[in-house]
Each structure stands twice: as C-alpha cells, then as structure tokens.
Design a protein around this motif. Structure first.
Motif, PDB file in Angstrom:
ATOM      1  N   ASN A  62       0.800  -1.229   0.000  1.00 61.17           N
ATOM      2  CA  ASN A  62       0.000   0.000   0.000  1.00 61.17           C
ATOM      3  C   ASN A  62       0.831   1.276   0.000  1.00 61.17           C
ATOM      4  N   LYS A  63       2.091   1.159   0.247  1.00 63.36           N
ATOM      5  CA  LYS A  63       2.984   2.310   0.348  1.00 63.36           C
ATOM      6  C   LYS A  63       2.548   3.291   1.438  1.00 63.36           C
ATOM      7  N   LEU A  64       1.910   2.758   2.465  1.00 63.64           N
ATOM      8  CA  LEU A  64       1.527   3.555   3.629  1.00 63.64           C
ATOM      9  C   LEU A  64       2.176   2.947   4.869  1.00 63.64           C
ATOM     10  N   PRO A  65       2.598   3.783   5.806  1.00 61.78           N
ATOM     11  CA  PRO A  65       3.135   3.236   7.059  1.00 61.78           C
ATOM     12  C   PRO A  65       2.061   2.460   7.823  1.00 61.78           C
ATOM     13  N   GLU A  66       2.507   1.537   8.640  1.00 56.43           N
ATOM     14  CA  GLU A  66       1.593   0.679   9.405  1.00 56.43           C
ATOM     15  C   GLU A  66       0.672   1.506  10.294  1.00 56.43           C
ATOM     16  N   MET A  67       1.213   2.568  10.909  1.00 57.22           N
ATOM     17  CA  MET A  67       0.378   3.377  11.813  1.00 57.22           C
ATOM     18  C   MET A  67      -0.700   4.140  11.063  1.00 57.22           C
ATOM     19  N   VAL A  68      -0.457   4.533   9.824  1.00 63.25           N
ATOM     20  CA  VAL A  68      -1.476   5.209   9.025  1.00 63.25           C
ATOM     21  C   VAL A  68      -2.571   4.219   8.638  1.00 63.25           C
ATOM     22  N   GLU A  69      -2.189   3.010   8.270  1.00 62.21           N
ATOM     23  CA  GLU A  69      -3.175   1.978   7.954  1.00 62.21           C
ATOM     24  C   GLU A  69      -4.034   1.660   9.174  1.00 62.21           C
ATOM     25  N   PHE A  70      -3.400   1.555  10.336  1.00 62.50           N
ATOM     26  CA  PHE A  70      -4.146   1.279  11.566  1.00 62.50           C
ATOM     27  C   PHE A  70      -5.150   2.398  11.850  1.00 62.50           C
TER      28      PHE A  70
END
Length: 139
Positions: free
Chosen positions: A15-23
């Motif tokens: 997704n090219k998003l950091p894990e914390m942003v996905e969370f």
C-alpha cells in the motif's frame, strides 16, 4: 510520525503507507460515527467564547454516551430524541423546583414552570387587586 504502538514507520510494500497510518484508517470509523451522532441532535450554539463551545461539545458527547450506556444496561428500544429530552428535563428539574419557590418570580415564569413541574403556587395577596400595601412574608 510517532507511535508507541507501532514499531516501525516504514511504508508497507503493497500500500505504500506506514503501518500506523493503515491502523488509523481502519479504526477511525468510531470517531466519524461519534461526530455523526453528536451532530444529529446537537445542543451547540454559535458563540465566540471557547469555554462555551467546549461545554456544548462535551454535552453532545455526554448525550451520545449516556444513550449508549442506557441501551446496553436496559435493552430498551427508546428513540434517542425522546431519551435526550427526558435527560434534559431530569437535569434541570432540581433548578426549576428551587426557582419555582422564589417569591419574586414573574407571573409568566410561574405559569411556565408550574406547567412543566405540574405544580401550582399559592396566590399572592398582592396580585388580587387590593390597594393596600403588601409585604412578602418568609414562610
């Protein structure tokens, strides 16, 4: 970005998003739902004073939370509008009862509060049209 829950801030390969942003994106639905419920029946008024704006926001959140707790505790299916109306009346009733006893309360407020509280005040001898001086006695 900083997070005490997530170890790395590296983007995910898919997704090219950091894990914390996905969370955050997965769990932000609760905040959106709370905002939606607060705005449906809001007590907010336009004000330039931030303490009042804060108070109105707090009252909106309290209304939603108390409704959720009541539904969880009692399993009653009462409409939220009716619940909030009853909650408001229950919160202001002690103040209305105390104010209803004031001897200097204007007649229009006596009638209004009497109708809400379902009480009737004794008639004031000064308002019976007599020309002599009246004094209010403390009773």
């Amino acid at each position: 970005m900083l997070s005490t829950r997530h170890v790395t801030a590296d983007p995910d390969a898919k997704n090219k998003l950091p894990e914390m942003v996905e969370f955050y994106n997965k769990t932000k639905g609760g905040v959106d739902l709370m905002d939606q419920l607060c705005h449906k029946y809001s007590v907010s008024r336009r004000t330039k004073r931030w303490p009042m704006a804060f108070f109105f926001g707090l009252m909106n959140i309290v209304g939603v939370n108390s409704y959720v707790l009541m539904k969880m505790a009692t399993n009653k299916n009462i409409k939220r509008r009716l619940f909030l109306k009853k909650l408001a009346i229950d919160l202001i009733t002690p103040q209305m009862e105390e104010r209803f006893t004031w001897p200097s309360l204007p007649t229009n407020l006596q009638v209004l509060l009497g109708g809400i509280l379902q009480k009737k005040r004794s008639t004031n001898p000064c308002s019976l049209g007599k020309k002599k001086m009246c004094r209010m006695s403390k009773g």
